[in-house]
Design an enzyme around this catalytic site. Structure first.
Site, PDB file in Angstrom:
ATOM      1  N   ILE A  13       0.082   8.185  -4.509  1.00 22.46           N
ATOM      2  CA  ILE A  13       0.521   8.120  -5.910  1.00 22.46           C
ATOM      3  C   ILE A  13      -0.618   7.714  -6.842  1.00 22.46           C
ATOM      4  O   ILE A  13      -0.744   8.254  -7.955  1.00 22.46           O
ATOM      5  CB  ILE A  13       1.741   7.177  -6.071  1.00 22.46           C
ATOM      6  CG1 ILE A  13       2.337   7.292  -7.478  1.00 22.46           C
ATOM      7  CG2 ILE A  13       1.391   5.730  -5.761  1.00 22.46           C
ATOM      8  CD1 ILE A  13       3.680   6.582  -7.636  1.00 22.46           C
ATOM      9  N   ALA A  14      -1.477   6.790  -6.407  1.00 26.91           N
ATOM     10  CA  ALA A  14      -2.541   6.293  -7.294  1.00 26.91           C
ATOM     11  C   ALA A  14      -3.585   7.381  -7.537  1.00 26.91           C
ATOM     12  O   ALA A  14      -3.991   7.642  -8.680  1.00 26.91           O
ATOM     13  CB  ALA A  14      -3.189   5.047  -6.697  1.00 26.91           C
ATOM     14  N   THR A  43       2.090   6.387   0.394  1.00 25.22           N
ATOM     15  CA  THR A  43       3.125   6.643  -0.617  1.00 25.22           C
ATOM     16  C   THR A  43       4.361   7.283   0.009  1.00 25.22           C
ATOM     17  O   THR A  43       5.496   6.919  -0.286  1.00 25.22           O
ATOM     18  CB  THR A  43       2.559   7.569  -1.718  1.00 25.22           C
ATOM     19  OG1 THR A  43       1.498   6.879  -2.362  1.00 25.22           O
ATOM     20  CG2 THR A  43       3.620   7.950  -2.736  1.00 25.22           C
ATOM     21  N   TRP A  45       5.602   6.882   2.776  1.00 30.50           N
ATOM     22  CA  TRP A  45       6.357   5.952   3.613  1.00 30.50           C
ATOM     23  C   TRP A  45       7.140   4.921   2.793  1.00 30.50           C
ATOM     24  O   TRP A  45       7.953   4.176   3.337  1.00 30.50           O
ATOM     25  CB  TRP A  45       5.407   5.207   4.543  1.00 30.50           C
ATOM     26  CG  TRP A  45       4.766   6.083   5.577  1.00 30.50           C
ATOM     27  CD1 TRP A  45       4.168   7.293   5.370  1.00 30.50           C
ATOM     28  CD2 TRP A  45       4.665   5.829   6.971  1.00 30.50           C
ATOM     29  NE1 TRP A  45       3.689   7.789   6.547  1.00 30.50           N
ATOM     30  CE2 TRP A  45       3.971   6.917   7.541  1.00 30.50           C
ATOM     31  CE3 TRP A  45       5.066   4.781   7.796  1.00 30.50           C
ATOM     32  CZ2 TRP A  45       3.694   6.989   8.907  1.00 30.50           C
ATOM     33  CZ3 TRP A  45       4.778   4.852   9.148  1.00 30.50           C
ATOM     34  CH2 TRP A  45       4.112   5.944   9.687  1.00 30.50           C
ATOM     35  N   GLN A  47       9.745   2.971   0.816  1.00 29.76           N
ATOM     36  CA  GLN A  47      11.203   3.131   0.863  1.00 29.76           C
ATOM     37  C   GLN A  47      11.871   2.650  -0.417  1.00 29.76           C
ATOM     38  O   GLN A  47      12.441   3.411  -1.184  1.00 29.76           O
ATOM     39  CB  GLN A  47      11.773   2.365   2.065  1.00 29.76           C
ATOM     40  CG  GLN A  47      11.339   2.967   3.384  1.00 29.76           C
ATOM     41  CD  GLN A  47      12.037   2.327   4.569  1.00 29.76           C
ATOM     42  OE1 GLN A  47      12.899   1.487   4.431  1.00 29.76           O
ATOM     43  NE2 GLN A  47      11.644   2.740   5.759  1.00 29.76           N
ATOM     44  N   GLY A  49      11.465   1.474  -3.653  1.00 27.75           N
ATOM     45  CA  GLY A  49      11.449   2.154  -4.937  1.00 27.75           C
ATOM     46  C   GLY A  49      10.338   1.697  -5.850  1.00 27.75           C
ATOM     47  O   GLY A  49       9.311   1.195  -5.407  1.00 27.75           O
ATOM     48  N   GLU A 112      16.189  -6.025  -5.163  1.00 26.31           N
ATOM     49  CA  GLU A 112      15.397  -6.424  -3.992  1.00 26.31           C
ATOM     50  C   GLU A 112      15.023  -7.882  -4.107  1.00 26.31           C
ATOM     51  O   GLU A 112      15.187  -8.503  -5.175  1.00 26.31           O
ATOM     52  CB  GLU A 112      14.145  -5.538  -3.849  1.00 26.31           C
ATOM     53  CG  GLU A 112      14.500  -4.146  -3.349  1.00 26.31           C
ATOM     54  CD  GLU A 112      13.302  -3.256  -3.122  1.00 26.31           C
ATOM     55  OE1 GLU A 112      12.164  -3.759  -3.043  1.00 26.31           O
ATOM     56  OE2 GLU A 112      13.506  -2.037  -3.030  1.00 26.31           O
ATOM     57  N   ASP A 205     -10.902   2.433   4.455  1.00 21.76           N
ATOM     58  CA  ASP A 205     -12.192   3.106   4.188  1.00 21.76           C
ATOM     59  C   ASP A 205     -12.755   2.798   2.802  1.00 21.76           C
ATOM     60  O   ASP A 205     -13.947   2.531   2.656  1.00 21.76           O
ATOM     61  CB  ASP A 205     -12.038   4.628   4.305  1.00 21.76           C
ATOM     62  CG  ASP A 205     -11.467   5.052   5.640  1.00 21.76           C
ATOM     63  OD1 ASP A 205     -11.479   4.241   6.581  1.00 21.76           O
ATOM     64  OD2 ASP A 205     -11.002   6.196   5.736  1.00 21.76           O
ATOM     65  N   HIS A 226       5.673  -7.507   6.098  1.00 24.68           N
ATOM     66  CA  HIS A 226       7.070  -7.253   5.717  1.00 24.68           C
ATOM     67  C   HIS A 226       7.965  -7.895   6.771  1.00 24.68           C
ATOM     68  O   HIS A 226       7.726  -7.735   7.970  1.00 24.68           O
ATOM     69  CB  HIS A 226       7.325  -5.749   5.623  1.00 24.68           C
ATOM     70  CG  HIS A 226       8.573  -5.411   4.866  1.00 24.68           C
ATOM     71  ND1 HIS A 226       9.834  -5.690   5.355  1.00 24.68           N
ATOM     72  CD2 HIS A 226       8.757  -4.856   3.645  1.00 24.68           C
ATOM     73  CE1 HIS A 226      10.742  -5.294   4.471  1.00 24.68           C
ATOM     74  NE2 HIS A 226      10.114  -4.795   3.412  1.00 24.68           N
ATOM     75  N   ARG A 278       8.944 -12.591  -0.150  1.00 25.51           N
ATOM     76  CA  ARG A 278       8.697 -11.922   1.128  1.00 25.51           C
ATOM     77  C   ARG A 278       7.911 -12.775   2.124  1.00 25.51           C
ATOM     78  O   ARG A 278       8.175 -12.745   3.325  1.00 25.51           O
ATOM     79  CB  ARG A 278       7.935 -10.634   0.818  1.00 25.51           C
ATOM     80  CG  ARG A 278       7.857  -9.688   1.945  1.00 25.51           C
ATOM     81  CD  ARG A 278       7.235  -8.403   1.481  1.00 25.51           C
ATOM     82  NE  ARG A 278       8.192  -7.530   0.839  1.00 25.51           N
ATOM     83  CZ  ARG A 278       7.864  -6.363   0.295  1.00 25.51           C
ATOM     84  NH1 ARG A 278       6.613  -5.952   0.297  1.00 25.51           N
ATOM     85  NH2 ARG A 278       8.785  -5.601  -0.261  1.00 25.51           N
ATOM     86  N   HIS A 332       2.084  -4.980   6.120  1.00 32.18           N
ATOM     87  CA  HIS A 332       2.698  -4.064   5.150  1.00 32.18           C
ATOM     88  C   HIS A 332       1.769  -3.701   3.999  1.00 32.18           C
ATOM     89  O   HIS A 332       1.684  -2.549   3.622  1.00 32.18           O
ATOM     90  CB  HIS A 332       3.962  -4.738   4.621  1.00 32.18           C
ATOM     91  CG  HIS A 332       4.779  -3.888   3.702  1.00 32.18           C
ATOM     92  ND1 HIS A 332       5.258  -2.647   4.059  1.00 32.18           N
ATOM     93  CD2 HIS A 332       5.224  -4.113   2.432  1.00 32.18           C
ATOM     94  CE1 HIS A 332       5.962  -2.135   3.048  1.00 32.18           C
ATOM     95  NE2 HIS A 332       5.942  -2.992   2.051  1.00 32.18           N
ATOM     96  N   ARG A 367       2.789 -10.132  -3.067  1.00 31.65           N
ATOM     97  CA  ARG A 367       3.298  -9.062  -3.934  1.00 31.65           C
ATOM     98  C   ARG A 367       4.827  -9.060  -4.004  1.00 31.65           C
ATOM     99  O   ARG A 367       5.508  -9.206  -2.987  1.00 31.65           O
ATOM    100  CB  ARG A 367       2.822  -7.707  -3.412  1.00 31.65           C
ATOM    101  CG  ARG A 367       3.274  -6.529  -4.233  1.00 31.65           C
ATOM    102  CD  ARG A 367       2.649  -5.243  -3.723  1.00 31.65           C
ATOM    103  NE  ARG A 367       3.130  -4.903  -2.412  1.00 31.65           N
ATOM    104  CZ  ARG A 367       4.276  -4.255  -2.175  1.00 31.65           C
ATOM    105  NH1 ARG A 367       5.054  -3.884  -3.185  1.00 31.65           N
ATOM    106  NH2 ARG A 367       4.625  -3.959  -0.950  1.00 31.65           N
ATOM    107  N   LEU A 373       4.074   0.984  -5.817  1.00 36.10           N
ATOM    108  CA  LEU A 373       4.040   2.346  -6.365  1.00 36.10           C
ATOM    109  C   LEU A 373       3.748   2.275  -7.862  1.00 36.10           C
ATOM    110  O   LEU A 373       2.990   3.072  -8.410  1.00 36.10           O
ATOM    111  CB  LEU A 373       5.381   3.051  -6.135  1.00 36.10           C
ATOM    112  CG  LEU A 373       5.746   3.410  -4.683  1.00 36.10           C
ATOM    113  CD1 LEU A 373       7.155   4.004  -4.627  1.00 36.10           C
ATOM    114  CD2 LEU A 373       4.747   4.382  -4.066  1.00 36.10           C
TER     115      LEU A 373
HETATM  116  C1  SIN Z   1      10.806  -2.190   0.965  1.00 35.57           C
HETATM  117  O1  SIN Z   1      11.440  -1.160   0.738  1.00 35.57           O
HETATM  118  O2  SIN Z   1      11.265  -3.204   1.466  1.00 35.57           O
HETATM  119  C2  SIN Z   1       9.357  -2.190   0.632  1.00 35.57           C
HETATM  120  C3  SIN Z   1       9.186  -2.198  -0.817  1.00 35.57           C
HETATM  121  C4  SIN Z   1       7.833  -2.714  -1.150  1.00 35.57           C
HETATM  122  O3  SIN Z   1       7.073  -3.084  -0.276  1.00 35.57           O
HETATM  123  O4  SIN Z   1       7.527  -2.796  -2.334  1.00 35.57           O
END
Ligand code: SIN
Length: 507
Positions: A13-14, A43, A45, A47, A49, A112, A205, A226, A278, A332, A367, A373
């Site tokens: 995405i970046a 990106t 992977w 989930q 949002g 979340e 890299d 995670h 987290r 993660h 984070r 994203l």
């Molecule tokens: C998740 O869906 O738990 C990951 C979301 C994230 O790492 O920002």
């Protein structure tokens, strides 16, 4: 001579956001990617949002600050939040045509951990893939951006504090690509750990190339784990990796963590229980696994199959009997990286970094969910706009053009195995001064062995191994130097005297 006004290294995405922004200004843009399919970018992977501001942007900022333990950079957080909605609307919704889930009244905002309100735009729990594909389609069908697949960057072309492009490898052939501006968007470092939510090619890299070229790299000790990853057979058999992420959105919808005694343990660790930041949940899961042998995500409080069909199917494929999904923490996201300003400019002239390989300051030591994203999109766009207007110049390329590409059998595999063992056991979710010192010595030796081969050989796997070794050393050294437990950096022995000097040689 290969040249481009803008060279973007990485197509998540970046990188794509940067490319689209530069293309809008009629710049000539070339994107290279190691991948031969979109699933090789992180990106794809993602989930949960992409978080946006609802009625109260200040609350969004506060949530980011709290999740980071007060360490996020306020200016960077302002930049992120004040650009969030416009950039999502402009690039993702209006330009690319991403169709976020809706309910009767508009967007179906998800909840979340550590968000004070539901503010996550999502598509099922497979948001990354549903953003990435339309971005790639848009670039192919509506822009002049050239994407070159199966192509790795091995080294930056650099002279006296300025970057002129990179040495590229494709199908064994090595060529310089000269660029007016070079934008690193190479993603994360999951390949440094045995269990990770990243694709295999996440060998760090961009960070390694930038560090070796002399760019500033900071906050490397803040590796985020995670808390809820299904780790599957690999853990028992040591072979097959069928691990996958179980999005925080599942806890957002009511799932709870239980230990092997069936006890719901998170309320003992934090007032927000299963929706605590987290880092706190990840450490609690580790502790409870060690104490009781197992932790499960209990999805019985929600309609799991109906609300998360793709994840329910993966559970089914992996033979998990619902509603209890065994989970463990796994690497993660790297919160640190190449130090950049609010436009993604690194400390080297004409070198930019965006996405996970960059350290914008937004995440500080930890984070907040669903901001990666967004950070990639916003900083990618800002960097792409800023990077236009420089002509590619020619400099003498480094000497790696005519080297023997062969490596001894299994060399890279064995060294990677050793590197991961060190990172898993000594530079993981909890660290001690002594273990970090030991890890530095092993990693320095390993990097020395890799460097000896780099002097006479050129192959992609060797360069990936070098990247991993450089980044592993940067993480370990930063962790050893930081004596304060904060966010993702947690020391078990803060009162112990270090066994050896914490400062090492530059990797
Ligand atoms: C998740 O869906 O738990 C990951 C979301 C994230 O790492 O920002």
């Amino acid at each position: 001579m290969h040249k481009s006004e803008i060279l973007v290294i990485g197509a998540g995405i970046a990188g794509l956001s940067a490319a689209i922004a530069a293309d809008r200004k009629s710049a000539e843009v070339t994107v290279i990617t190691k991948a031969s399919r979109p699933a090789s970018a992180s990106t794809w992977w993602a989930q949960g949002g992409i978080a946006v501001s609802r009625d109260d942007p200040d609350q969004f900022k506060r949530d980011i600050m709290i999740a980071s333990d007060g360490t996020a950079d306020r200016d960077a957080v302002d930049t992120l939040v004040s650009n969030a909605n416009d950039t999502v609307d402009d690039i993702l919704v209006d330009t690319v045509g991403v169709e976020f889930d809706t309910n009767g009244g508009g967007f179906d905002y998800g909840q979340e951990a550590a968000h004070e309100e539901p503010r996550i735009l999502h598509i099922d729990a497979a948001t990354g893939k549903h953003i990435h594909l339309p971005m790639l389609d848009y670039v192919a069908d509506h822009t002049d951006i050239e994407i070159i697949e199966r192509t790795a960057a091995l080294e930056l072309l650099r002279h006296e504090g300025q970057v002129y492009g990179a040495m590229l490898e494709r199908d064994g052939e090595i060529t310089p690509m000269y660029a007016g501006s070079t934008i690193l968007a190479t993603g994360g470092i999951g390949a440094l750990y045995s269990y990770s939510t990243n694709p295999d090619g996440a060998t760090g890299d961009g960070i390694a190339m930038a560090a070796l070229a002399g760019a500033d790299v900071t906050d490397m000790e803040y590796v985020q784990f995670h808390p809820t990853v299904y780790v599957g057979d690999k853990e028992e058999s040591g072979t097959e990796d069928d691990s996958f992420l179980l999005s925080e959105a599942i806890r957002g919808e009511g799932a709870v963590l239980r230990n092997n005694d069936g006890e719901r343990f998170m309320p003992q660790y934090h007032d927000n229980a299963d929706l605590a930041p987290r880092d706190i949940v990840a450490r609690a899961v580790k502790t409870e696994r060690e104490a009781t042998g197992k932790v499960v995500l209990d999805v019985s409080p929600l309609e799991f199959e109906a609300e998360f069909p793709a994840l329910a199917e993966r559970c089914n494929d992996a033979g998990v009997s619902l509603p209890h999904i065994p989970v463990a923490p796994a690497e993660h996201f790297l919160c640190g990286g190449i130090d950049v300003d609010s436009h993604g400019r690194s400390s080297l002239h004409r070198l930019y970094a965006v996405g996970e390989c960059a350290r914008t300051g937004v995440h500080g030591a930890n984070r907040l969910a669903s901001t990666s994203l967004l950070e990639g999109l916003v900083w990618g766009f800002r960097a792409g706009q800023d990077a236009t207007g420089n002509e590619p110049d020619h400099i003498e390329p480094p000497e790696l053009l005519d080297r023997d590409p062969e490596l001894p059998d299994n060399f890279a595999t064995e060294k990677f195995h050793r590197l991961r063992r060190v990172m898993d056991t000594r530079v993981g979710i909890q660290r001690t001064t002594k273990e970090l010192a030991g890890a530095q010595s092993v990693l320095r030796r390993l990097k020395g062995e890799v460097d000896a081969y780099i002097r006479t050989r050129t192959s992609r796997s060797l360069y990936e191994l070098r990247s991993a070794a450089v980044v592993a050393l940067l993480i370990t050294r930063a962790a050893a130097e930081n004596k304060q437990s904060v966010g993702c950096h947690y020391l078990n022995d803060i009162d112990d005297e270090p066994e050896m000097s914490a400062s090492g040689n530059a990797p």
